[in-house]
Design an enzyme around this catalytic site. Structure first.
Site, PDB file in Angstrom:
ATOM      1  N   TYR A  30    -154.872 -74.341  22.680  1.00 55.17           N
ATOM      2  CA  TYR A  30    -153.935 -73.243  22.918  1.00 55.17           C
ATOM      3  C   TYR A  30    -153.075 -73.407  24.179  1.00 55.17           C
ATOM      4  O   TYR A  30    -152.237 -72.564  24.461  1.00 55.17           O
ATOM      5  CB  TYR A  30    -154.698 -71.914  22.952  1.00 55.17           C
ATOM      6  CG  TYR A  30    -155.332 -71.603  21.613  1.00 55.17           C
ATOM      7  CD1 TYR A  30    -154.533 -71.329  20.502  1.00 55.17           C
ATOM      8  CD2 TYR A  30    -156.720 -71.614  21.444  1.00 55.17           C
ATOM      9  CE1 TYR A  30    -155.101 -71.060  19.263  1.00 55.17           C
ATOM     10  CE2 TYR A  30    -157.297 -71.344  20.204  1.00 55.17           C
ATOM     11  CZ  TYR A  30    -156.485 -71.069  19.122  1.00 55.17           C
ATOM     12  OH  TYR A  30    -157.034 -70.807  17.894  1.00 55.17           O
ATOM     13  N   HIS A  61    -155.263 -64.989   8.410  1.00 54.94           N
ATOM     14  CA  HIS A  61    -155.895 -65.738   7.323  1.00 54.94           C
ATOM     15  C   HIS A  61    -156.644 -64.865   6.327  1.00 54.94           C
ATOM     16  O   HIS A  61    -157.051 -65.350   5.285  1.00 54.94           O
ATOM     17  CB  HIS A  61    -156.832 -66.797   7.906  1.00 54.94           C
ATOM     18  CG  HIS A  61    -156.199 -67.604   9.009  1.00 54.94           C
ATOM     19  ND1 HIS A  61    -155.033 -68.314   8.835  1.00 54.94           N
ATOM     20  CD2 HIS A  61    -156.538 -67.781  10.320  1.00 54.94           C
ATOM     21  CE1 HIS A  61    -154.698 -68.912   9.969  1.00 54.94           C
ATOM     22  NE2 HIS A  61    -155.590 -68.593  10.886  1.00 54.94           N
ATOM     23  N   HIS A 116    -147.841 -69.571  14.986  1.00 50.64           N
ATOM     24  CA  HIS A 116    -149.165 -69.953  15.515  1.00 50.64           C
ATOM     25  C   HIS A 116    -148.959 -71.015  16.579  1.00 50.64           C
ATOM     26  O   HIS A 116    -148.185 -71.964  16.362  1.00 50.64           O
ATOM     27  CB  HIS A 116    -150.067 -70.515  14.407  1.00 50.64           C
ATOM     28  CG  HIS A 116    -150.333 -69.516  13.334  1.00 50.64           C
ATOM     29  ND1 HIS A 116    -151.246 -68.491  13.492  1.00 50.64           N
ATOM     30  CD2 HIS A 116    -149.773 -69.348  12.114  1.00 50.64           C
ATOM     31  CE1 HIS A 116    -151.247 -67.750  12.387  1.00 50.64           C
ATOM     32  NE2 HIS A 116    -150.361 -68.247  11.547  1.00 50.64           N
TER      33      HIS A 116
HETATM   34  C1  DQA Z   1    -153.712 -68.852  16.042  1.00 54.81           C
HETATM   35  C2  DQA Z   1    -154.400 -69.679  14.940  1.00 54.81           C
HETATM   36  C3  DQA Z   1    -155.491 -68.875  14.272  1.00 54.81           C
HETATM   37  O1  DQA Z   1    -156.125 -69.659  13.271  1.00 54.81           O
HETATM   38  C4  DQA Z   1    -156.526 -68.442  15.287  1.00 54.81           C
HETATM   39  O2  DQA Z   1    -157.511 -67.644  14.662  1.00 54.81           O
HETATM   40  C5  DQA Z   1    -155.945 -67.752  16.453  1.00 54.81           C
HETATM   41  C6  DQA Z   1    -154.727 -68.307  17.034  1.00 54.81           C
HETATM   42  C7  DQA Z   1    -152.701 -69.705  16.815  1.00 54.81           C
HETATM   43  O3  DQA Z   1    -151.827 -69.129  17.463  1.00 54.81           O
HETATM   44  O4  DQA Z   1    -152.786 -70.934  16.808  1.00 54.81           O
HETATM   45  O5  DQA Z   1    -156.484 -66.790  16.977  1.00 54.81           O
HETATM   46  O6  DQA Z   1    -153.022 -67.780  15.436  1.00 54.81           O
END
Ligand code: DQA
Length: 151
Positions: free
Chosen positions: A27, A84, A104
């Site tokens: 992230y 999801h 994302h």
């Molecule tokens: C997310 C991807 C999702 O799968 C995950 O559950 C997140 C962050 C992303 O920004 O990459 O909480 O949305």
């Protein structure tokens, strides 16, 4: 009189309040506040007026989407894990009837299989994933074009 329709709601879902505590390899290590500051700068460069919202409560996210048509002209949505599986959030976004882009930070296509599904399929103009914060800039550019906003 013409009114400019340039308000973009930037919605973050579950676990984004602690973004800086999540795996920096995935992230990027930014806090939500730092991410929102970047988004704010890009939005203003594009002539957009951003408003920000985050919650860890699914019902609050749904209720915010119910209010969205009064608050904004378009939406940029990163609903985290809810993306999801939460049909309730998908229905609420559908009801809002605003142009929206799903973002994302991580590349959801190359992670766990369950992250490949999105409840927003067919509801959003685009799904942008795996580009880190730059994905938000791309989403804002797309929304600005869609809204006919020029800086
Ligand atoms: C997310 C991807 C999702 O799968 C995950 O559950 C997140 C962050 C992303 O920004 O990459 O909480 O949305």
């Amino acid at each position: 009189m013409t009114t400019t329709r340039n308000r973009v709601a930037v919605l973050h879902g579950v676990n984004f309040n602690i973004l800086d505590r999540r795996d920096p390899e995935i992230y990027g290590g930014l806090s939500l506040h730092e991410l929102e500051q970047k988004i704010e700068g890009w939005a203003r460069q594009l002539g957009l007026e951003p408003i920000f919202f985050q919650t860890n409560a699914e019902g609050e996210f749904v209720e915010y989407l119910h209010r969205l048509p009064d608050l904004a002209d378009a939406a940029l949505v990163n609903a985290g894990a809810w993306s999801h599986y939460s049909r309730a959030i998908a229905d609420a976004l559908d009801i809002a009837r605003l142009p929206a882009v799903e973002v994302h930070l991580s590349d959801v296509e190359s992670r766990d299989d369950w992250r490949k599904d999105s409840v927003f399929d067919g509801l959003v103009l685009a799904k942008i994933s795996g580009k880190g914060p730059d994905g938000y800039r791309e989403a804002l550019e797309l929304l600005a074009r869609e809204m006919g906003v020029t800086a």
